[in-house]
Motif scaffolding. Structure first.
Motif, PDB file in Angstrom:
ATOM      1  N   SER A   1       0.849  -1.181   0.000  1.00 43.83           N
ATOM      2  CA  SER A   1       0.000   0.000   0.000  1.00 43.83           C
ATOM      3  C   SER A   1       0.890   1.237   0.000  1.00 43.83           C
ATOM      4  O   SER A   1       1.823   1.347   0.803  1.00 43.83           O
ATOM      5  CB  SER A   1      -0.903  -0.008   1.241  1.00 43.83           C
ATOM      6  OG  SER A   1      -1.655   1.199   1.313  1.00 43.83           O
TER       7      SER A   1
ATOM      8  N   LYS B   1       1.037   5.721  -0.476  1.00 40.85           N
ATOM      9  CA  LYS B   1       0.289   6.965  -0.449  1.00 40.85           C
ATOM     10  C   LYS B   1       0.839   7.932  -1.483  1.00 40.85           C
ATOM     11  O   LYS B   1       2.008   7.860  -1.847  1.00 40.85           O
ATOM     12  CB  LYS B   1       0.375   7.601   0.938  1.00 40.85           C
ATOM     13  CG  LYS B   1      -0.271   6.786   2.040  1.00 40.85           C
ATOM     14  CD  LYS B   1      -0.133   7.492   3.389  1.00 40.85           C
ATOM     15  CE  LYS B   1      -0.783   6.675   4.491  1.00 40.85           C
ATOM     16  NZ  LYS B   1      -0.639   7.345   5.820  1.00 40.85           N
ATOM     17  N   GLN B   2      -0.008   8.816  -1.953  1.00 43.95           N
ATOM     18  CA  GLN B   2       0.427   9.829  -2.895  1.00 43.95           C
ATOM     19  C   GLN B   2       1.588  10.619  -2.297  1.00 43.95           C
ATOM     20  O   GLN B   2       1.531  11.071  -1.158  1.00 43.95           O
ATOM     21  CB  GLN B   2      -0.713  10.782  -3.228  1.00 43.95           C
ATOM     22  CG  GLN B   2      -0.339  11.854  -4.254  1.00 43.95           C
ATOM     23  CD  GLN B   2      -1.520  12.750  -4.587  1.00 43.95           C
ATOM     24  OE1 GLN B   2      -2.645  12.492  -4.156  1.00 43.95           O
ATOM     25  NE2 GLN B   2      -1.267  13.802  -5.333  1.00 43.95           N
TER      26      GLN B   2
ATOM     27  N   ASP C   1       4.619   9.279  -1.758  1.00 46.02           N
ATOM     28  CA  ASP C   1       5.636   8.357  -1.255  1.00 46.02           C
ATOM     29  C   ASP C   1       6.722   8.134  -2.310  1.00 46.02           C
ATOM     30  O   ASP C   1       6.420   8.032  -3.511  1.00 46.02           O
ATOM     31  CB  ASP C   1       5.022   6.999  -0.905  1.00 46.02           C
ATOM     32  CG  ASP C   1       4.240   7.019   0.395  1.00 46.02           C
ATOM     33  OD1 ASP C   1       4.291   8.047   1.094  1.00 46.02           O
ATOM     34  OD2 ASP C   1       3.571   6.005   0.697  1.00 46.02           O
TER      35      ASP C   1
ATOM     36  N   SER D   1      -2.610   7.435  -4.397  1.00 46.03           N
ATOM     37  CA  SER D   1      -2.603   6.417  -3.356  1.00 46.03           C
ATOM     38  C   SER D   1      -3.264   5.147  -3.882  1.00 46.03           C
ATOM     39  O   SER D   1      -4.111   5.188  -4.777  1.00 46.03           O
ATOM     40  CB  SER D   1      -3.361   6.920  -2.119  1.00 46.03           C
ATOM     41  OG  SER D   1      -2.753   8.093  -1.600  1.00 46.03           O
TER      42      SER D   1
END
Length: 583
Positions: free
Chosen positions: A535, A537-538, A540, A559
């Motif tokens: 997973s 996130k925007q 990262d 994300s």
């Protein structure tokens, strides 16, 4: 003395060698890739030979092609410049085995100093202090943890075959050691085909100072002063000056140790001993067994032509002077004018230079291969030019540097010129108290990026419109046309250019709205930080791509879950190549 040499390199260093060789009445042979057909070093050399496609592995790193050019052209020696194969012992041996002369140190010295662990062992024997740490490889994460407890934190884990910050990770806490070791080893294997790692104490706020040395084949060794190269980002230098801004005791100690270190390995060329200086103490870091990019400032304060001395030494001539004959005067500063955007984490920005005008005047020197209309290739480093100034005092040198930057014009691509200009007024630079952490912190305060998107690319003007260039058996010939055909407009007018622009727009749009995280540049994937099923996130950081000698963080544009990965570490990718897919 040689009558003809091959320059196994490109860009400004090839131009630099050509100029000195011409003064020595030595003919020069250039090599070039398909991306460098219009390069200045190709135009300036007496002969030029095509050696392959743009990719360095198929051209400038192909030792067999380089040696073949030397033999075909009738050259007696090979000058490797810096970068590419300049510190490759196998290439040096191959040059000698082919009956040619290597303009550089003997291969044994390259071997010893190219391996950081062997170099530390050699310095230990020579009584030269080095950064506290081990002289043996770190085998696994457990051994790295033990080293952290013995040496102390923060701990630097470094590739033994590395340099330039590649294969170097720092653990600030004991819990970070395992991850730092794993990442350093992965980078080392990707870059240097060797996962050997060693550990040393990480110095938090050192100065990076290097000592220029010259040695001949008759046992003579001298130093040519020191350079302060502490203003750097991601371990890549931006501003260098000589003499170094260091305590006199450290200066004397480094100069003496550098001569001792070179003599200990029987060094026989121009070379550089790099040190870290902190709290008045100096420590050996590594040795560069070649000419350095920043050799210019040592030349300016000493009056020596280091390329000339390299060539003379390779030809078997003695230096002809001793340490007492080397005198230093004034202060010199070099700024690297790179096609990079300091306001965007120094992202490389290759493109076409639409306008180019160099500064001049007393004490100003520009080493460059740039000209209006030159397109900076994406396959090589981002260096456009080296702006160098000299003045009797450091204060006047900074003033002259400030003035020269204000005169310098480069349009069509963003450059580091605004950063260099801002550094001229930065307090730590003005008083000389800067260290290796100063520049990146300062760069984060930079304003909006320099941009010049509306400047149309210029078309380079040939020196003589009646001369055309042709390649026959990969050798470049210049042919004068006596009966010139009348110019005619290309079929289809400007339509192909419009189609090209539309394609570029569609590609950019698709990359911005799709599920794929794509590489914004041609380069090598150093690290993929996300795996299938992770997973993210925007924003990262999901990958690190090296392009034009810069590490570039690639961030997730949305994300979601990683549905697939497409480019493992070590993969060469093109602009727009998918790295992973997020759904």
């Amino acid at each position: 003395m040689f009558s003809k040499i091959v320059i196994a390199n490109r860009g400004e260093i090839a131009v630099r060698v050509i100029r000195t060789a011409r003064e020595m009445d030595i003919a020069t042979v250039a090599v070039y890739s398909e991306a460098d057909r219009d390069a200045l070093h190709v135009r300036m050399a007496d002969e030029a030979y095509l050696i392959g496609p743009a990719s360095p592995s198929l051209s400038y790193l192909d030792s067999a092609k380089l040696i073949d050019v030397a033999l075909r052209s009738g050259a007696q020696a090979v000058h490797p410049g810096y970068g590419f194969l300049a510190e490759n012992a196998a290439f040096a041996r191959a040059v000698v085995a082919a009956g040619l002369v290597w303009i550089g140190p003997h291969a044994g010295a390259i071997d010893v100093m190219g391996d950081k662990i062997r170099a530390r062992q050699a310095m230990q024997r020579a009584g030269v202090p080095f950064v506290p740490g081990g002289t043996e490889p770190i085998e696994d994460a457990r051994a790295a943890r033990e080293a952290a407890l013995a040496i102390g934190l923060p701990l630097a884990l470094k590739a033994s075959g590395g340099g330039g910050g590649k294969g170097l990770k720092v653990a600030f806490t004991i819990d970070e050691v395992e991850s730092a070791f794993t990442t350093a080893r992965r980078e080392a294997e990707a870059y240097f085909k060797s996962g050997i790692i060693y550990a040393e104490r990480y110095l938090a706020h050192p100065k990076h100072v290097e000592i220029q040395i010259l040695a001949d084949k008759h046992g003579n060794v001298v130093h040519v002063g020191e350079r302060d190269c502490s203003l750097q980002r991601r371990h890549q230098k931006v501003w260098e000056e000589a003499p170094g801004v260091v305590p006199d005791a450290a200066r004397r100690g480094m100069r003496e140790a550098a001569v001792r270190a070179a003599a200990a390995i029987g060094y026989d060329s121009a070379g550089t001993i790099e040190c870290l200086v902190e709290n008045g103490e100096f420590y050996f870091l590594e040795m560069n067994t070649r000419i350095q990019v920043e050799h210019t400032v040592s030349e300016m304060i000493s009056g020596l032509d280091l390329i000339r001395e390299q060539i003379r030494v390779a030809a078997g001539e003695p230096l002809g002077f001793d340490q007492d004959d080397v005198h230093f005067s004034g202060c010199a500063i070099e700024g690297r004018v790179n096609a990079e955007d300091p306001a965007r984490a120094f992202r490389p920005a290759p493109g076409t230079i639409s306008e180019y005008r160099e500064p001049g005047g007393l004490g100003v020197r520009v080493d460059s291969a740039a000209y209006p209309g030159w397109t900076i290739p994406t396959d090589y480093d981002s260096l456009v030019a080296k702006l160098v100034v000299w003045a009797p005092t450091r204060e006047r040198a900074i003033a002259r540097f400030r003035r020269a930057i204000d005169e310098y014009t480069v349009r069509g691509v963003p450059t580091t010129l605004p950063l260099l200009r801002a550094l001229c007024d930065e307090s730590h630079v003005l008083d000389g108290s800067y260290d290796t952490t100063t520049l990146e912190a300062f760069a984060r305060t930079m304003a909006e990026p320099q941009a010049d998107p509306v400047q149309p690319p210029a078309t380079p003007e040939p020196l003589d419109r009646s001369i055309v260039r042709v390649e026959v058996d990969d050798r470049l010939y210049r042919v004068r046309l006596l009966d010139l055909p009348r110019a005619s407009a290309p079929a289809g007018g400007a339509q192909p250019a419009r189609r090209s622009a539309q394609r570029r727009t569609r590609t950019a749009s698709a990359a911005a709205t799709g599920n794929d995280v794509v590489s914004p540049m041609h380069g090598i994937v150093v690290e993929l930080r996300a795996s299938q099923g992770d997973s993210v996130k925007q924003g990262d950081v999901v990958a690190i791509v090296e392009a034009m000698k810069m590490m570039n963080e690639i961030r997730a544009h949305k994300s979601g879950l990683v549905a697939a990965t497409h480019a493992p570490a070590g993969t060469t990718v093109e602009t727009g190549s998918p790295l992973l897919t997020i759904e």
